[in-house]
Design a protein around this motif. Structure first.
Motif, PDB file in Angstrom:
ATOM      1  N   GLY A  77      30.142 -10.579 -47.628  1.00 37.86           N
ATOM      2  CA  GLY A  77      28.933 -10.575 -47.014  1.00 37.86           C
ATOM      3  C   GLY A  77      28.244 -11.867 -46.568  1.00 37.86           C
ATOM      4  N   GLY A  78      27.144 -11.893 -46.054  1.00 43.07           N
ATOM      5  CA  GLY A  78      26.578 -13.065 -45.800  1.00 43.07           C
ATOM      6  C   GLY A  78      25.078 -12.919 -45.224  1.00 43.07           C
ATOM      7  N   PHE A  79      24.503 -14.177 -44.809  1.00 45.10           N
ATOM      8  CA  PHE A  79      23.160 -14.129 -44.266  1.00 45.10           C
ATOM      9  C   PHE A  79      23.107 -13.268 -42.844  1.00 45.10           C
ATOM     10  CE2 PHE A  79      22.613 -17.606 -47.144  1.00 45.10           C
ATOM     11  CZ  PHE A  79      21.810 -17.303 -47.930  1.00 45.10           C
ATOM     12  N   VAL A  80      22.137 -12.596 -42.715  1.00 47.83           N
ATOM     13  CA  VAL A  80      21.916 -12.053 -41.225  1.00 47.83           C
ATOM     14  C   VAL A  80      21.068 -12.985 -40.325  1.00 47.83           C
ATOM     15  CG1 VAL A  80      20.981  -9.910 -40.058  1.00 47.83           C
ATOM     16  CG2 VAL A  80      22.042  -9.670 -42.374  1.00 47.83           C
ATOM     17  N   GLU A  81      21.711 -13.528 -39.348  1.00 45.06           N
ATOM     18  CA  GLU A  81      21.040 -14.311 -38.337  1.00 45.06           C
ATOM     19  C   GLU A  81      19.923 -13.460 -37.631  1.00 45.06           C
ATOM     20  OE1 GLU A  81      21.153 -17.595 -38.388  1.00 45.06           O
ATOM     21  OE2 GLU A  81      22.856 -17.400 -39.752  1.00 45.06           O
ATOM     22  N   PRO A  82      18.530 -14.291 -37.378  1.00 36.04           N
ATOM     23  CA  PRO A  82      17.484 -13.407 -36.303  1.00 36.04           C
ATOM     24  C   PRO A  82      18.185 -12.729 -35.294  1.00 36.04           C
ATOM     25  CG  PRO A  82      17.157 -15.638 -36.994  1.00 36.04           C
ATOM     26  CD  PRO A  82      18.539 -15.642 -37.322  1.00 36.04           C
ATOM     27  N   ALA A  83      17.713 -11.495 -35.037  1.00 37.11           N
ATOM     28  CA  ALA A  83      18.105 -10.693 -33.909  1.00 37.11           C
ATOM     29  C   ALA A  83      19.393 -10.178 -33.920  1.00 37.11           C
ATOM     30  CB  ALA A  83      17.688 -11.364 -32.669  1.00 37.11           C
ATOM     31  N   THR A  84      20.025 -10.094 -35.154  1.00 37.05           N
ATOM     32  CA  THR A  84      21.326  -9.904 -35.548  1.00 37.05           C
ATOM     33  C   THR A  84      21.371  -8.519 -36.306  1.00 37.05           C
ATOM     34  OG1 THR A  84      22.351 -11.943 -35.133  1.00 37.05           O
ATOM     35  CG2 THR A  84      23.792 -10.279 -36.174  1.00 37.05           C
ATOM     36  N   ASP A  85      22.458  -7.585 -35.993  1.00 40.19           N
ATOM     37  CA  ASP A  85      22.440  -6.177 -36.716  1.00 40.19           C
ATOM     38  C   ASP A  85      23.110  -6.651 -37.951  1.00 40.19           C
ATOM     39  OD1 ASP A  85      22.439  -3.250 -37.061  1.00 40.19           O
ATOM     40  OD2 ASP A  85      24.677  -3.584 -36.503  1.00 40.19           O
ATOM     41  N   PRO A  86      22.386  -6.108 -39.073  1.00 43.67           N
ATOM     42  CA  PRO A  86      23.060  -6.322 -40.478  1.00 43.67           C
ATOM     43  C   PRO A  86      24.624  -5.762 -40.484  1.00 43.67           C
ATOM     44  CG  PRO A  86      20.782  -5.598 -40.796  1.00 43.67           C
ATOM     45  CD  PRO A  86      21.042  -5.289 -39.097  1.00 43.67           C
TER      46      PRO A  86
END
Length: 145
Positions: A77-86
Motif C-alpha cells: 500500500g501507499g499514499f493516495v495522491e490527490p485526484a487518484t483512485d485509491p
C-alpha cells in the motif's frame, strides 16, 4: 448521565512535516479554565490491498520500518495522491512492492477506516519484474485461510 463540557481550541499549528505525515500542536482551554497542548499525528490518505494468489495465499510486502528498526511483513500500500483512485493506488503499490498484479476490487466503505482497503487475486510475477525491496515478497504460507 453526566454531560461533558466542551473544550475550546485556542491555537493550532504544524509542529513537523515529512514524508506525507505531520504533527499538529493544538492548544485547548479545558472546562476548568486550565490550558493544555496536545500533539496530533496527521497523515495523507492511504490505500492498501489484501492480495491473494490463486491458491489463496496472502501476498505480503517486506519493508524496513524505522520505528521497530527491522523489516516487517505488511500489506502492500501507499499514499493516495490527490485526484487518484485509491484502488488504482493499491494496484500500483502491489506491483511496485511485490511484483504481483491482479484485478483490484475496492472493499465496501465502512466509514471507520481511514485507509481504503482493496482485494485482488493475482498470478505469479515474471522473475525479471520482482521488487528491489529487501528479501522476497513471496506469498506467506503462514497466513493461509
Amino acid at each position: 448521565m453526566t454531560q461533558h463540557q466542551a473544550w475550546r481550541e485556542i491555537t493550532s499549528e504544524t509542529a513537523f512535516t515529512k514524508y506525507g505525515r505531520s504533527v499538529e500542536k493544538v492548544a485547548f482551554e479545558l472546562p476548568d479554565g486550565s490550558k493544555n497542548d496536545f500533539y496530533l499525528k496527521c497523515e495523507r490518505p492511504a490505500a492498501a490491498v489484501l492480495a491473494l494468489t490463486p491458491d489463496r495465499q496472502v501476498i505480503l510486502a517486506r519493508q524496513f520500518r524505522p520505528g521497530p528498526r527491522r523489516i516487517l511483513h505488511e500489506l502492500p500500500g501507499g499514499f493516495v495522491e490527490p485526484a487518484t483512485d485509491p484502488a488504482a493506488t493499491a494496484a500500483a503499490e502491489l506491483l511496485e512492492e511485490t511484483g504481483y498484479q491482479g484485478t483490484v476490487q475496492p472493499s465496501p466503505k465502512s466509514g471507520t477506516t481511514p485507509t481504503p482497503t482493496s482485494s485482488a487475486t493475482c498470478s505469479p510475477p515474471p522473475t525479471a519484474s520482482r521488487s528491489p525491496n529487501p528479501g522476497p515478497s513471496t506469498p506467506s504460507s503462514s497466513t493461509r485461510s
